[in-house]
Design a protein around this motif. Structure first.
Motif, short mmCIF file in Angstrom:
data_model
loop_
_atom_site.label_atom_id
_atom_site.label_comp_id
_atom_site.label_asym_id
_atom_site.label_seq_id
_atom_site.Cartn_x
_atom_site.Cartn_y
_atom_site.Cartn_z
N VAL A 126 -9.22 5.65 -2.90
CA VAL A 126 -9.06 7.04 -2.03
C VAL A 126 -9.50 6.73 -0.51
CG1 VAL A 126 -10.50 9.12 -1.49
CG2 VAL A 126 -9.74 8.53 -3.93
N VAL A 127 -8.96 7.29 0.37
CA VAL A 127 -9.23 7.32 1.70
C VAL A 127 -9.81 8.69 2.11
CG1 VAL A 127 -8.42 6.81 4.10
CG2 VAL A 127 -7.29 5.70 2.36
N LEU A 128 -10.85 8.72 2.85
CA LEU A 128 -11.41 10.15 3.07
C LEU A 128 -11.29 10.25 4.56
CD1 LEU A 128 -14.72 10.71 1.13
CD2 LEU A 128 -12.57 12.14 1.09
N THR A 129 -10.45 11.28 5.11
CA THR A 129 -10.25 11.31 6.55
C THR A 129 -11.41 12.64 6.95
OG1 THR A 129 -8.51 12.85 6.30
CG2 THR A 129 -8.02 10.55 6.27
N LYS A 131 -2.63 11.84 6.66
CA LYS A 131 -1.79 10.76 6.06
C LYS A 131 -0.93 9.79 6.73
CE LYS A 131 1.53 11.87 3.23
NZ LYS A 131 2.63 11.36 4.19
N THR A 132 -0.22 10.50 7.52
CA THR A 132 0.48 9.55 8.34
C THR A 132 -0.43 8.65 9.59
OG1 THR A 132 2.45 10.81 8.03
CG2 THR A 132 2.55 9.54 10.13
N THR A 133 -1.43 9.57 10.17
CA THR A 133 -2.06 8.98 11.12
C THR A 133 -2.91 7.85 10.26
OG1 THR A 133 -2.46 11.10 12.06
CG2 THR A 133 -4.13 9.54 12.32
N LEU A 153 0.88 -1.19 0.11
CA LEU A 153 -0.01 0.00 0.04
C LEU A 153 0.94 1.10 0.06
CD1 LEU A 153 -2.71 -1.00 2.79
CD2 LEU A 153 -2.58 -1.76 0.16
N LEU A 154 0.86 2.00 -1.02
CA LEU A 154 1.47 3.27 -1.18
C LEU A 154 0.53 4.25 -0.98
CD1 LEU A 154 4.33 4.50 -2.00
CD2 LEU A 154 3.80 4.53 -4.30
N VAL A 155 0.93 5.17 0.22
CA VAL A 155 0.18 5.95 0.46
C VAL A 155 0.50 7.62 0.16
CG1 VAL A 155 -1.59 6.95 2.72
CG2 VAL A 155 -0.59 4.52 2.73
N VAL A 156 -0.43 8.13 -0.46
CA VAL A 156 0.33 9.41 -0.94
C VAL A 156 -0.95 10.58 -0.74
CG1 VAL A 156 1.20 8.57 -2.97
CG2 VAL A 156 -1.31 9.18 -3.23
N GLY A 157 -0.56 11.82 -0.70
CA GLY A 157 -1.55 12.78 -0.22
C GLY A 157 -0.66 14.19 0.19
N LEU A 213 -4.86 7.51 -2.08
CA LEU A 213 -4.64 8.64 -1.90
C LEU A 213 -5.68 9.28 -0.67
CD1 LEU A 213 -3.82 11.52 -2.71
CD2 LEU A 213 -5.75 11.77 -4.42
N VAL A 214 -5.08 9.96 0.27
CA VAL A 214 -5.73 10.30 1.20
C VAL A 214 -6.17 11.83 1.13
CG1 VAL A 214 -5.59 10.66 4.10
CG2 VAL A 214 -4.03 8.79 2.81
N LEU A 215 -7.45 11.94 1.36
CA LEU A 215 -7.84 13.14 1.10
C LEU A 215 -8.78 13.70 2.46
CD1 LEU A 215 -9.58 12.79 -2.40
CD2 LEU A 215 -7.68 14.16 -1.83
#
Length: 303
Positions: free
Chosen positions: A252-255, A115-117, A105-109, A226-228
């Motif tokens: 997409v991850v929605l925070t 993102k880090t959380t 899982l490559l996490v970008v944003g 992609l964290v948004l």
């Protein structure tokens, strides 16, 4: 069943601001289905940041369903709209192939999206499923980024590979892959620098990391998450377009859905960019990251 109820309750609480903004009450103000109801729905969906075009499409589908199924009450219209939104949001394929245990899982944003959380919460989520996790601190651009990720690694109880500040992010990923293989870990989660979409050199780093992953872990699924920040609403779509071109965003991850009245933007992302929302953040705790469920989400918008 109890777990399902708990997840729905948490999501309802998380989407409280979106619902209280207008969506939750719009159907309660009407008994039958008329033009006033449609106008109120249009205003409510736009206020929830679904966007004018998507709102028009949703209401057009609702009108068709009302006519086809001969719906009469506002409650029937609500249930129909929930079904329409859920169908719009369902992904075309599972996040990971059925039966696949290993993945990258490559996490970008951009900075500030959580993102880090999110990485820490992802590690906790998969650990709870019995997976073994490795973290790669490939954000070498921001001072103390690896220390911040290290805190989350400790909370989740997972190992982490890091280099010094300013190191080559692709080299960190390379070493993390080697360590992941040596330990027999199932999932490698890679942090990356919080990139502004106009920083071309940083985007090039993403491409380099992807090449390393493809070479060293050939055949292993690699998802680019992609964290948004949900509080940014429709503005987040521009970030998606930029990252999608350079890093091949797949999901997409929605925070911060619990902190916004713009919960409708999740539907807009799916419609405009054809990217599935896979996880949502509805709180600050390590267990407050949920896998996205289209039916629960659509129901929680209105109920």
């Amino acid at each position: 069943m109890e777990q399902e109820k708990g997840l729905l309750k948490a999501l309802r609480i998380g989407l409280g601001k979106t619902r209280s903004g207008m969506l939750g009450g719009v159907f309660h103000a009407y008994t039958g289905i008329n033009e006033d109801l449609y106008e109120a729905l249009e205003e409510a969906l736009i206020m929830a940041d679904a966007g004018a075009v998507l709102t028009g499409e949703l209401l057009s589908k609702l009108r068709e369903k009302v006519k086809k199924d001969r719906l009469r009450t506002a409650d029937e219209a609500k249930n129909a709209l929930i079904e329409i939104i859920a169908a719009q949001m369902r992904p075309d394929a599972p996040f990971l192939p059925d039966g696949e245990k290993k993945a990258v899982l490559l996490v970008v944003g951009v900075n500030g999206t959580g993102k880090t959380t999110t990485i820490g919460k992802l590690a906790h989520y998969y650990m709870a499923q019995g997976r073994s996790i490795m973290l790669a601190a490939a954000d070498t651009f921001r001072a103390a980024a690896s220390e911040q990720l290290g805190v989350w690694a400790e909370r989740a109880g997972v190992p982490m590979v890091k280099h010094g500040e300013g190191a080559d992010p692709a080299a960190v990923v390379f070493d993390a892959i080697a360590s992941c293989k040596a330990r027999g870990c199932d999932i490698l989660i890679c942090d990356t620098a919080g990139r502004l979409h106009n920083k071309k050199n940083l985007m090039n780093e993403l491409e380099k990391m992807r090449r390393v992953i493809a070479r060293e872990l050939a055949g292993i699924p690699c998802r680019v998450l992609l964290v948004l920040d949900a509080t940014t609403g429709q503005n987040a779509i521009m970030q998606v377009k930029a990252f999608e071109r350079s890093s091949g965003v797949t999901d997409v991850v929605l925070t911060k859905l619990d902190g916004t009245a713009k919960g409708g933007m999740a539907v807009a992302i799916r419609r405009e960019l054809h990217l599935p929302v896979r996880f949502i953040g509805i709180g600050e705790g390590i267990g407050d990251l949920q896998p996205f469920d289209a039916d629960r989400y659509a129901r929680a918008l209105f109920d």
